[in-house]
Motif scaffolding. Structure first.
Motif, short mmCIF file in Angstrom:
data_model
loop_
_atom_site.label_atom_id
_atom_site.label_comp_id
_atom_site.label_asym_id
_atom_site.label_seq_id
_atom_site.Cartn_x
_atom_site.Cartn_y
_atom_site.Cartn_z
N SER A 8 0.82 -1.20 0.00
CA SER A 8 0.00 0.00 0.00
C SER A 8 0.86 1.25 0.00
O SER A 8 0.48 2.26 -0.59
N HIS A 9 2.01 1.25 0.68
CA HIS A 9 2.89 2.40 0.72
C HIS A 9 4.03 2.14 -0.26
O HIS A 9 5.12 1.73 0.11
N TRP A 10 3.78 2.46 -1.55
CA TRP A 10 4.73 2.04 -2.58
C TRP A 10 6.03 2.80 -2.49
O TRP A 10 7.08 2.28 -2.87
N TRP A 11 6.02 4.05 -1.96
CA TRP A 11 7.28 4.79 -1.90
C TRP A 11 8.24 4.14 -0.91
O TRP A 11 9.45 4.24 -1.04
N VAL A 121 20.17 6.69 -15.13
CA VAL A 121 20.66 6.73 -13.75
C VAL A 121 20.09 5.57 -12.94
O VAL A 121 20.82 4.86 -12.23
N VAL A 122 18.77 5.35 -13.02
CA VAL A 122 18.16 4.32 -12.17
C VAL A 122 18.56 2.92 -12.60
O VAL A 122 18.40 1.96 -11.82
N ALA A 176 19.60 15.36 -9.51
CA ALA A 176 19.22 15.08 -8.12
C ALA A 176 18.04 14.12 -8.05
O ALA A 176 18.04 13.16 -7.26
N LEU A 177 17.01 14.37 -8.87
CA LEU A 177 15.84 13.48 -8.86
C LEU A 177 16.21 12.07 -9.32
O LEU A 177 15.72 11.08 -8.77
N SER A 178 17.07 11.99 -10.31
CA SER A 178 17.48 10.67 -10.80
C SER A 178 18.27 9.91 -9.75
O SER A 178 18.07 8.71 -9.55
N GLU A 179 19.17 10.61 -9.05
CA GLU A 179 19.96 9.95 -8.01
C GLU A 179 19.06 9.51 -6.85
O GLU A 179 19.26 8.43 -6.27
N LEU A 180 18.08 10.34 -6.51
CA LEU A 180 17.15 9.95 -5.45
C LEU A 180 16.37 8.69 -5.84
O LEU A 180 16.20 7.77 -5.03
N ALA A 181 15.92 8.65 -7.09
CA ALA A 181 15.21 7.46 -7.56
C ALA A 181 16.11 6.24 -7.57
O ALA A 181 15.68 5.13 -7.23
N ARG A 182 17.37 6.43 -7.93
CA ARG A 182 18.30 5.30 -7.94
C ARG A 182 18.51 4.75 -6.53
O ARG A 182 18.52 3.53 -6.30
N ILE A 183 18.66 5.66 -5.56
CA ILE A 183 18.85 5.22 -4.17
C ILE A 183 17.63 4.47 -3.67
O ILE A 183 17.75 3.41 -3.03
N ARG A 184 16.44 5.00 -3.97
CA ARG A 184 15.24 4.32 -3.54
C ARG A 184 15.10 2.95 -4.21
O ARG A 184 14.67 1.98 -3.58
#
Length: 407
Positions: A8-11, A121-122, A176-184
């Motif tokens: 349910s909490h996909w993030w 990046v991801v 920055a957004l791409s690196e954040l997505a990669r980390i997640r």
């Protein structure tokens, strides 16, 4: 299975369209399917949005067939972003640079570069993504600060510092957004691998538990049946009544064994269903003593069996059952003693026989002793088993007597 449902909490746990981990914890690359729908939506957005952007930039070159071909190329390249992320990142950046160098209006064409670099990046191609963005920014700076004199539109002026700062900020935001997505994404992969490993560990523990239950049930009952069958055959002609009593004992022992085996196997059919009968415990000790007596073994009980939580109660019963089964099978003694004693918060359970051993595996088979040790260890207890100095064999179990019910 729970692992296959979309969280349910996909993030926190990963988006529902992410692939499930394989047996080794890696992910099946379902995302490499052709992204037709998202690419079609992006293409429509880029074409329509650029038409609107053209009206607010009259000083730029109007859109023509060549401009729309460049926009289509930049958008359709995204079809390959999951298969060839490096080529798509550089391809979209190069196409966007050619589009801007031709003097066409600024607009959603940058979105194709953002999506291409994001995919690179991801998927782990960070240097390629940074390189393509650097290429776009450096090329734009070169056009806006120097080559604008020779490139359309005519009469174009040198770009100001503010415009270049905006472009640089846009590039940094994409990174920055791409690196954040990669980390997640990496965190999701680790969490999925951890959950898969935990599920395999729980399955292994359940298999061991069922194996111990089946071993204890069958070893005890078959030992009783074996002794009684031998006695019945020996007395079939000379004492039919005693042979009949042996057959009656065999019938009762086999019926009880079938019932307990069915109860164990019921847990394999569904994990949510409650067991049909309560798990055996020390309250069935008199029944166990009676079964041992039917096999020719006299059991003396010393001390009062305590009230234990279900898990400890089952473990104590199975340890006594396995120890008495081993006396029947491997000892020449026809007498055994079971002693209960409390030592602080621990139950000390001792089973003795006077021997002598009737074979090399005196005291029990490796599986039986291993099963007893596993039961005790699962509760934080210990098992000591071995020959006594004065002959015979002893099993000493120390089990915590105060445990949470869920154990």
């Amino acid at each position: 299975m729970e692992e296959q449902r979309a969280p349910s909490h996909w993030w926190r746990h990963g988006p529902p369209w992410r692939a499930a981990p394989d047996d080794d914890g890696t992910e099946t690359p379902r995302e490499r399917r052709w992204p037709w729908r998202s690419t079609a939506l992006l293409t429509a957005f880029v074409l329509i949005g650029t038409n609107f952007a053209e009206h607010s930039q009259p000083h730029r070159v109007p859109l023509d067939g060549y401009a729309r071909v460049l926009l289509l190329i930049a958008s359709l390249l995204l079809l390959w972003r999951n298969r060839y992320p490096v080529a798509v990142a550089f391809g979209t950046a190069t196409t966007a640079l050619v589009y801007l160098a031709a003097g066409y209006p600024y607009g959603p064409v940058f979105l194709t570069v953002a999506v291409g670099c994001f995919s690179a990046v991801v998927t782990g191609h960070r240097r390629a993504a940074w390189g393509s963005l650097g290429l776009l920014w450096a090329g734009h700076a070169l056009v806006a600060l120097w080559l604008y004199r020779w490139l359309p539109p005519s009469g174009d002026r040198r770009a100001g510092l503010a415009q270049e700062i905006v472009i640089a900020t846009w590039v940094l935001a994409i990174v920055a957004l791409s690196e954040l997505a990669r980390i997640r994404r990496e965190q999701w992969a680790r969490e999925r691998a951890d959950r898969a490993q935990a599920a395999r560990r729980r399955a292994d523990e359940e298999r061991l538990r069922i194996a111990r239950e089946l071993h204890d049930v069958l070893a005890h009952s078959i030992s009783v049946i074996n002794v009684q069958a031998g006695m019945g055959l020996a007395l079939l002609d000379s004492d039919p009544e005693q042979a009949r009593a042996a057959l009656t004992t065999i019938k009762a022992a086999s019926k009880e064994a079938l019932g307990e085996v069915r109860q164990v196997l019921d847990t394999l059919r569904t994990s949510a269903a409650a067991p049909r009968a309560p798990a055996p415990g020390l309250d069935r000790l008199p029944e166990l003593v009676q079964q041992a007596a039917a096999a020719g073994l006299t059991v003396e009980i010393e001390g009062e069996p305590p009230k234990l939580p279900p898990g400890a109660d089952l473990a104590a019963f199975r340890i006594v059952q396995e120890a008495l089964t081993n006396v029947v099978r491997h000892s020449g003694s026809r007498h055994a003693r079971v002693r209960f004693a409390h030592d602080g918060d621990a139950l000390r359970l001792r089973i003795d026989d006077d021997g002598p051993a009737t074979g090399d595996d005196a005291g029990g088979s490796g599986n039986g002793l291993a099963g007893m040790r596993e039961r005790a260890a699962a509760l934080g207890g210990t098992i000591e088993a071995g020959p006594r100095p004065d002959g015979g064999f002893r099993v000493l179990a120390v089990l915590p007597s105060h445990l949470r019910e869920d154990q």
